[in-house]
Design a protein around this motif. Structure first.
Motif, PDB file in Angstrom:
ATOM      1  N   PRO A  64       0.791  -1.237   0.000  1.00  0.00           N
ATOM      2  CA  PRO A  64       0.000   0.000   0.000  1.00  0.00           C
ATOM      3  C   PRO A  64       0.826   1.291   0.000  1.00  0.00           C
ATOM      4  N   GLY A  65       1.954   1.301   0.632  1.00  0.00           N
ATOM      5  CA  GLY A  65       2.778   2.508   0.672  1.00  0.00           C
ATOM      6  C   GLY A  65       3.512   2.789  -0.625  1.00  0.00           C
TER       7      GLY A  65
ATOM      8  N   HIS B 204       2.141   2.152  -3.855  1.00  0.00           N
ATOM      9  CA  HIS B 204       1.256   2.156  -5.027  1.00  0.00           C
ATOM     10  C   HIS B 204       1.647   3.231  -6.033  1.00  0.00           C
TER      11      HIS B 204
ATOM     12  N   LEU C 258      -6.948   4.065  -5.898  1.00  0.00           N
ATOM     13  CA  LEU C 258      -6.056   3.543  -4.859  1.00  0.00           C
ATOM     14  C   LEU C 258      -5.908   4.530  -3.704  1.00  0.00           C
ATOM     15  N   GLY C 259      -5.881   5.815  -4.005  1.00  0.00           N
ATOM     16  CA  GLY C 259      -5.794   6.819  -2.948  1.00  0.00           C
ATOM     17  C   GLY C 259      -7.030   6.846  -2.076  1.00  0.00           C
TER      18      GLY C 259
ATOM     19  N   ALA D 299      -9.087   4.350  -1.678  1.00  0.00           N
ATOM     20  CA  ALA D 299      -9.099   3.088  -0.933  1.00  0.00           C
ATOM     21  C   ALA D 299      -8.189   3.162   0.278  1.00  0.00           C
ATOM     22  N   ALA D 300      -7.021   3.777   0.115  1.00  0.00           N
ATOM     23  CA  ALA D 300      -6.094   3.933   1.239  1.00  0.00           C
ATOM     24  C   ALA D 300      -6.657   4.890   2.291  1.00  0.00           C
ATOM     25  N   LEU D 301      -7.359   5.912   1.836  1.00  0.00           N
ATOM     26  CA  LEU D 301      -7.946   6.885   2.744  1.00  0.00           C
ATOM     27  C   LEU D 301      -9.027   6.253   3.615  1.00  0.00           C
TER      28      LEU D 301
ATOM     29  N   ALA E 166      -9.368   3.016   4.144  1.00  0.00           N
ATOM     30  CA  ALA E 166      -8.894   1.813   4.838  1.00  0.00           C
ATOM     31  C   ALA E 166      -8.288   2.157   6.189  1.00  0.00           C
TER      32      ALA E 166
END
Length: 96
Positions: free
Chosen positions: A35-36, A38, A88-89, A91-93, A95
């Protein structure tokens, strides 16, 4: 270099091929990259697609419309990878 124009199907095949590689690269990054990292891997995907676009367009040996074909290809790749980065951003936010 030949001066015989390329058929539209051949032009779009070379463009859509690179776009397909961009979509595949974005999917692989989403699945396999940590994740870091991507955005790092999306940048590498952009670089690979840019090189592939140059190779495919130079491989046609057709100088007429080269800049147009290359521009459309790269703009499409950037658009595809921008959408992937946004997904992806987000999703990371959400998550955590």
């Amino acid at each position: 270099m030949t001066d015989v124009p390329m058929t539209p199907s051949r032009i779009w095949r070379s463009i859509f091929g690179v776009w397909g590689v961009a979509v595949l690269g974005a999917i692989l990054v989403a699945i396999f990259a940590p994740p870091g990292l991507h955005f790092t891997w999306l940048s590498l995907t952009l670089a690979a697609c840019t090189l592939l676009a140059f190779v495919l367009q130079l491989g046609t040996h057709q100088k007429v419309g080269f800049i147009d074909r290359l521009s459309v290809t790269i703009v499409g790749v950037v658009g595809i990878l921008t959408v992937a980065a946004a997904v992806l951003g987000l999703a990371a936010l959400f998550a955590g």
